[in-house]
Enzyme design. Structure first.
Site, PDB file in Angstrom:
ATOM      1  N   HIS A 244      20.342 -36.180  54.642  1.00 55.45           N
ATOM      2  CA  HIS A 244      20.509 -36.467  56.062  1.00 55.45           C
ATOM      3  C   HIS A 244      19.280 -37.175  56.631  1.00 55.45           C
ATOM      4  CE1 HIS A 244      22.563 -36.146  59.827  1.00 55.45           C
ATOM      5  NE2 HIS A 244      21.629 -35.423  60.388  1.00 55.45           N
TER       6      HIS A 244
ATOM      7  N   ASP B  27      24.040 -37.383  51.789  1.00 55.50           N
ATOM      8  CA  ASP B  27      23.925 -36.615  53.032  1.00 55.50           C
ATOM      9  C   ASP B  27      24.677 -35.295  52.880  1.00 55.50           C
ATOM     10  OD1 ASP B  27      23.975 -35.605  55.645  1.00 55.50           O
ATOM     11  OD2 ASP B  27      24.122 -37.593  56.538  1.00 55.50           O
TER      12      ASP B  27
ATOM     13  N   SER C   9      21.534 -38.932  63.637  1.00 51.68           N
ATOM     14  CA  SER C   9      22.520 -37.864  63.647  1.00 51.68           C
ATOM     15  C   SER C   9      23.315 -37.879  64.954  1.00 51.68           C
ATOM     16  CB  SER C   9      21.829 -36.519  63.401  1.00 51.68           C
ATOM     17  OG  SER C   9      22.749 -35.521  63.086  1.00 51.68           O
TER      18      SER C   9
END
Length: 796
Positions: free
Chosen positions: A769, A735, A662
């Site tokens: 994610h 995601d 991330s």
């Protein structure tokens, strides 16, 4: 039509992923064996503090499980078959551990059950949980003494926009959000659209984040109404009697008053929005009587898409029942229009309204800063209130008496980033009727915290006098283990439940006598990866060239000989701080047991690499402008880490690579673009073009149009032509994290490709994610090992 097509595409994708030429990769067998070892159960202590639940789960279910068709609408993911939220983790069984007798009771479930997280009754006599069935989600109740369990016949729960149930004060009845009876067939998609999908704006300022899975068509709206609507019912868990409360609706929250004569309900209503998730849709906050008739409307909100950056909505917010009053509501309202940039003497006011809710709300007190938290004392009108000051990133916790605001008393006043000064969190107590307040004996409360220090975290339990501010330390972990307070055991304060672990000892639960120090083992979990017991683990401290203290945890393979230089992985995630002092504080502990779970970068230790885990990459400065020097600060931190491990004789500086997830992936790509310290990089689920997150990212307070140069300069996409070292990228095709659209990785890959760089992009079907399916996790590890072997380990 979009949602149905989405389901079909998912199904086709699964077929190609499994049967196509490119198959999922698998790492070495020893890695597979470690990943497949069952995790230790999760623990949930009874409100009576006399027992705990040991909840078995499967952290990495099969791809087939993850690939079940879902609807991605209104900011959530719905499994149509269940009329429920998408399941990622599989909870599979429950054991009740009775603390005094150390007796285990297994809850009796059908073989192969997938259940929800269980909930204790307030008196600890029963446990309620959901169970996924072929035709929906069942509601089950178990007896804590015997483990016998049964489904409540005829009840199918709905957890799409609210928790599926909660216990009432009699510890026998549940307030349940059930599937609407006789709701009819699922809305059919139109053969052709009735009209284009249109959005418009009329000059209002709407700085919304880049949300995903939003509504996009009238058909999506119909699907959302169908699956999110629930009927509130009271279910007697002994007799099975079901009593409807009110009419079906889009109930986003519902909670009975302490005297159970009223119900506080938040209902969603049209118009919906195609710009924000469901919790910002048009809605009303109402008080109902026990039969479901509306007694009073507290607030009516339009779509909430005009909230200022890092601000709050106007009008009543955080409405709650005062726990020790029969039926008294308390809420806060912004006095600054919800705008943190406005200069005002007070930002909030507390309001109240008492049954029968026919009068006008009364102001209780004003707050200088934004409300962050409120916890009620077991006394009328008394609470612990925490305010947050955005300008300094500061929090202040006070004792307040809502009947006498002038008697406000400050207990704690510190930076939100000051881990060393953190006093801990107050322990809470839920009585047999379900009223939750701060655990308090006279003027004494109890605080449990991480105990951050220069040696690492050493968890503690303190007794704190709110009148004199005297502190007594009741328990603290030593600096050779990680011994964490979990709960008091039973009604007394003489025995506690702890979770003890060390570098070589698997976490287990113990009863500890505070007076004698005697310990009684409650569990005996074993090492899931004994082959890694000899792994070395140490805290490394160093400094950035500008003097900011840094640290990280260094892991070395078992049997590593001192002086042998190894290829090194630096794993990091940038954090933001207002000052160097708090930025340099040590967080975490080297004394915890190391689990190898999911796609953890620690698996590289099994392949002969050194890993610097959680290397600090602080971005320090004025909260308004700190990202002006983002690149310079992370490059400086990376160089300091490599220099230190090089000087220690641990790392071969020619064989160092960097990785992160991330914001850590964003950091990884930036480091490859702006320095030559690394041989390669691995980036997972990142956002690389900040023009696609134009109203802020992480804690950035300015928009793209207010700080265009900053957005461009911190975007790796801008400098793709400078990324010459090999970059492996992963991204979940589904995601749903704000800002990290899959297109972020796709566009950076194409930019690197177009400029002659070396990159590989792995798009993971059905993954969000984070990566959950066993096949996906194994593939990420195998791909990562191959990349590092090719571009790092064997570099001369």
């Amino acid at each position: 039509m979009r949602s149905v097509v989405h389901v079909l595409l998912f199904s086709l994708c699964l077929v190609s992923a499994v049967s196509g030429q490119q198959r999922y990769k698998v790492p070495p067998k020893e890695v597979v064996d470690i990943l497949d070892a069952p995790p230790i159960p999760r623990v949930l202590v009874s409100p009576a503090r006399d027992a705990m639940l040991l909840i078995d789960y499967q952290p990495n279910p099969s791809l087939e499980f993850i690939a079940q068709p879902v609807l991605r609408i209104a900011g959530i993911r719905i499994t149509p078959r269940l009329s429920a939220r998408q399941r990622i983790t599989q909870y599979t069984g429950i054991t009740i551990k009775h603390l005094a007798s150390n007796r285990d009771v297994r809850i009796q479930l059908p073989q192969g059950s997938n259940i929800g997280v269980p909930v204790w009754s307030h008196n600890g006599a029963r446990v309620a949980f959901t169970r996924d069935a072929s035709d929906g989600v069942e509601l089950w109740v178990a007896d804590a003494a015997t483990g016998t369990a049964h489904a409540l016949k005829g009840v199918r729960v709905n957890d799409v926009i609210d928790a599926p149930f909660e216990w009432m004060g009699d510890n026998t009845t549940l307030l349940v959000r059930s599937v609407v009876p006789k709701r009819g067939a699922t809305p059919a998609p139109p053969a052709v659209p009735d009209a284009p999908n249109v959005e418009e704006t009329y000059g209002k300022v709407s700085k919304t984040a880049t949300y995903q899975d939003l509504l996009r068509s009238p058909y999506d709206e119909r699907l959302f109404e169908y699956y999110a609507a629930s009927q509130l019912v009271l279910v007697n868990t002994v007799t099975g009697r079901v009593v409807p409360v009110g009419k079906p609706g889009l109930h986003a929250s519902s909670e009975f008053s302490p005297d159970e004569r009223y119900l506080l309900v938040t209902k969603l209503r049209k118009p919906f929005s195609y710009r924000v998730p469901y919790d910002d849709f048009s809605r009303t906050i109402e008080v109902w009587d026990a039969n479901g008739a509306v007694v009073r409307t507290i607030a009516e909100f339009p779509v909430t898409d005009e909230v200022p950056t890092q601000g709050v909505q106007t009008g009543p917010r955080s409405a709650m029942w005062q726990p020790l009053a029969p039926a008294t509501l308390v809420w806060v309202e912004a006095l600054d229009g919800g705008d943190p940039m406005k200069k005002v003497p007070f930002r909030e006011k507390f309001m109240t309204l008492t049954a029968p809710f026919t009068g006008e709300p009364a102001e209780l007190m004003k707050l200088q800063h934004r409300l962050s938290d409120i916890r009620w004392f077991p006394g009328k009108d008394s609470a612990l209130v925490t305010e947050y000051e955005r300008e300094r990133r500061w929090k202040t916790t006070c004792i307040v008496n809502l009947a006498d605001p002038a008697a406000k008393k400050i207990l704690f006043d510190l930076s939100v980033n000051d881990a060393y000064s953190d006093p801990g969190t107050p322990l809470m107590n839920t009585d047999r009727n379900g009223r939750t307040t701060i655990l308090k004996d006279g003027d004494w409360i109890y605080l449990a915290g991480k105990g951050a220090s220069e040696k690492g975290d050493m968890p503690f339990l303190d007794k704190f006098n709110i009148a004199s501010k005297e502190k007594q330390r009741l328990y603290r972990s030593d600096d050779r283990s990680f011994d964490q307070f979990i709960s008091f055991a039973g009604p007394s304060r003489g025995t506690i439940l702890t979770r003890y672990e060390s570098r070589t000892a698997v976490p287990n639960y113990f009863l500890v006598d505070l007076k004698s120090g005697a310990k009684t083992a409650l569990t005996r979990f074993t090492d899931p990866a004994p082959q890694m017991t000899g792994m070395k683990k140490m805290l490394i401290k160093y400094s950035r060239p500008d003097g900011v203290p840094l640290s990280g945890t260094l892991y070395l393979p078992p049997g590593h000989a001192a002086g042998t230089r190894l290829p090194l992985l630096v794993w990091a995630y940038p954090m933001e701080y207002s000052d160097a002092g708090t930025a340099g504080q040590v967080r975490g502990s080297t004394n915890t047991f190391t689990f190898f779970r999911g796609a953890s970068p620690l698996f590289f230790v099994t392949q002969g690499y050194a890993v610097l885990m959680d290397a600090t990459m602080p971005v320090v400065g004025d909260p308004e402008t700190m990202n002006d020097t983002f690149v310079e600060q992370i490059v400086g931190a990376a160089k300091a880490a490599i220099d230190t491990l090089d000087a220690m004789g641990v790392a071969d500086r020619k064989r160092v690579f960097v990785s992160g997830h991330s914001y850590g992936a964003f950091m990884t790509a930036n480091l490859l673009a702006h320095c030559d310290l690394f041989a390669a990089g691995i980036a997972r689920s990142g956002a690389y073009n900040r023009t696609l997150t134009p109203f802020g990212f992480q804690s950035e307070r300015r928009s793209f149009w207010e700080a265009t140069d900053v957005y461009m300069n911190v975007s790796p996409f801008t400098f793709a032509h400078k990324i010459k070292k090999p970059l492996l990228m992963f991204h979940g095709e589904a995601d749903n994290n704000t800002g990290t659209y899959p297109i972020q990785s796709e566009r950076l890959f194409n930019a690197i490709k177009g400029n002659g760089g070396t990159a590989r992009l792995v798009m993971l079907p059905f993954e969000s994610h984070g990566y959950a399916a066993r096949e996906s996790v194994l593939d990420v590890l195998a791909e990562s090992f191959e990349w590092a072997e090719k571009y790092v380990k064997n570099v001369k």
